[in-house]
Design a protein around this motif. Structure first.
Motif, PDB file in Angstrom:
ATOM      1  N   LYS A  27       0.819  -1.200   0.000  1.00 48.76           N
ATOM      2  CA  LYS A  27       0.000   0.000   0.000  1.00 48.76           C
ATOM      3  C   LYS A  27       0.854   1.250   0.000  1.00 48.76           C
ATOM      4  N   GLU A  28       2.082   1.144   0.471  1.00 46.08           N
ATOM      5  CA  GLU A  28       2.927   2.326   0.529  1.00 46.08           C
ATOM      6  C   GLU A  28       4.348   1.954   0.143  1.00 46.08           C
ATOM      7  N   LEU A  29       4.956   2.809  -0.636  1.00 45.67           N
ATOM      8  CA  LEU A  29       6.353   2.656  -1.019  1.00 45.67           C
ATOM      9  C   LEU A  29       7.148   3.814  -0.449  1.00 45.67           C
ATOM     10  N   LYS A  30       8.397   3.553  -0.161  1.00 49.46           N
ATOM     11  CA  LYS A  30       9.289   4.626   0.237  1.00 49.46           C
ATOM     12  C   LYS A  30       9.491   5.525  -0.986  1.00 49.46           C
ATOM     13  N   PHE A  31       9.495   6.837  -0.768  1.00 54.91           N
ATOM     14  CA  PHE A  31       9.670   7.757  -1.888  1.00 54.91           C
ATOM     15  C   PHE A  31      10.994   7.488  -2.584  1.00 54.91           C
ATOM     16  N   ASP A  32      10.921   7.365  -3.892  1.00 51.94           N
ATOM     17  CA  ASP A  32      12.092   7.114  -4.732  1.00 51.94           C
ATOM     18  C   ASP A  32      12.026   8.108  -5.895  1.00 51.94           C
ATOM     19  N   LYS A  33      12.944   9.060  -5.884  1.00 54.86           N
ATOM     20  CA  LYS A  33      12.948  10.132  -6.881  1.00 54.86           C
ATOM     21  C   LYS A  33      12.985   9.572  -8.307  1.00 54.86           C
ATOM     22  N   SER A  34      13.833   8.595  -8.556  1.00 54.54           N
ATOM     23  CA  SER A  34      13.952   8.068  -9.917  1.00 54.54           C
ATOM     24  C   SER A  34      12.666   7.372 -10.360  1.00 54.54           C
ATOM     25  N   LEU A  35      11.991   6.679  -9.445  1.00 54.30           N
ATOM     26  CA  LEU A  35      10.724   6.033  -9.782  1.00 54.30           C
ATOM     27  C   LEU A  35       9.629   7.076 -10.007  1.00 54.30           C
ATOM     28  N   TRP A  36       9.626   8.129  -9.209  1.00 55.92           N
ATOM     29  CA  TRP A  36       8.663   9.221  -9.383  1.00 55.92           C
ATOM     30  C   TRP A  36       8.825   9.843 -10.772  1.00 55.92           C
ATOM     31  N   LEU A  37      10.084  10.121 -11.146  1.00 54.73           N
ATOM     32  CA  LEU A  37      10.349  10.735 -12.446  1.00 54.73           C
ATOM     33  C   LEU A  37      10.080   9.766 -13.591  1.00 54.73           C
ATOM     34  N   LYS A  38      10.396   8.499 -13.383  1.00 57.66           N
ATOM     35  CA  LYS A  38      10.155   7.483 -14.413  1.00 57.66           C
ATOM     36  C   LYS A  38       8.660   7.391 -14.711  1.00 57.66           C
ATOM     37  N   ASN A  39       7.834   7.450 -13.676  1.00 61.17           N
ATOM     38  CA  ASN A  39       6.386   7.425 -13.868  1.00 61.17           C
ATOM     39  C   ASN A  39       5.921   8.607 -14.692  1.00 61.17           C
ATOM     40  N   GLN A  40       6.542   9.761 -14.501  1.00 56.11           N
ATOM     41  CA  GLN A  40       6.152  10.961 -15.234  1.00 56.11           C
ATOM     42  C   GLN A  40       6.490  10.810 -16.719  1.00 56.11           C
ATOM     43  N   GLN A  41       7.630  10.232 -17.014  1.00 57.31           N
ATOM     44  CA  GLN A  41       8.049  10.078 -18.407  1.00 57.31           C
ATOM     45  C   GLN A  41       7.116   9.140 -19.166  1.00 57.31           C
ATOM     46  N   LYS A  42       6.631   8.121 -18.498  1.00 55.88           N
ATOM     47  CA  LYS A  42       5.763   7.146 -19.148  1.00 55.88           C
ATOM     48  C   LYS A  42       4.303   7.551 -19.129  1.00 55.88           C
ATOM     49  N   ASP A  43       3.990   8.665 -18.466  1.00 57.30           N
ATOM     50  CA  ASP A  43       2.611   9.101 -18.291  1.00 57.30           C
ATOM     51  C   ASP A  43       1.796   8.000 -17.610  1.00 57.30           C
ATOM     52  N   CYS A  44       2.468   7.291 -16.724  1.00 60.58           N
ATOM     53  CA  CYS A  44       1.867   6.197 -15.974  1.00 60.58           C
ATOM     54  C   CYS A  44       2.225   6.423 -14.514  1.00 60.58           C
TER      55      CYS A  44
END
Length: 127
Positions: A27-44
């Motif tokens: 239900k919760e993930l530790k904040f990961d900057k690279s994963l946050w940005l990766k999600n933005q690039q994929k629009d997912c």
């Protein structure tokens, strides 16, 4: 006899339940900057919602400059009106069979005149 039959039935149910593959629901993930940005690039944005409250709980965002927010969360949509300036980050979005959004959640960061974070809000909508 009825007691033994009930006990046997319960035992069978327990055995079946214990043999089934357990799926762990994170239900919760530790904040990961690279994963946050990766999600933005994929629009997912599937992982952003899991990271959102960890981000808000563990990172001091209020008081940061806009440039520091950009370094942490990437580029955002900037909205500026005569009364306020704020930036938004999509956290999650779900669409129905049409092109209309059915549900969304976004992080809204309000900035003062000097582009310093003065407040944060999580907004969500369900059609």
């Amino acid at each position: 006899m009825k007691f033994i039959r009930t006990l046997f039935s319960l035992l069978i149910i327990l055995i079946i339940q214990s043999c089934q593959k357990k799926i762990e629901c994170v239900k919760e993930l530790k904040f990961d900057k690279s994963l946050w940005l990766k999600n933005q690039q994929k629009d997912c944005y599937k992982d952003r919602e899991k990271m959102l409250y960890n981000l808000l709980d563990n990172y001091k965002i209020k008081g940061l400059k806009y440039s520091e927010i950009e370094k942490l969360l990437g580029s955002a949509e900037i909205v500026s009106t005569s009364h306020s300036k704020y930036i938004t980050y999509t956290v999650t979005t779900k669409k129905d069979s049409t092109i209309d959004q059915k549900y969304y959640k976004e992080l809204i960061i309000f900035l003062d005149r000097d582009s310093i974070v003065k407040s944060i809000m999580v907004a969500k909508s369900d059609k």
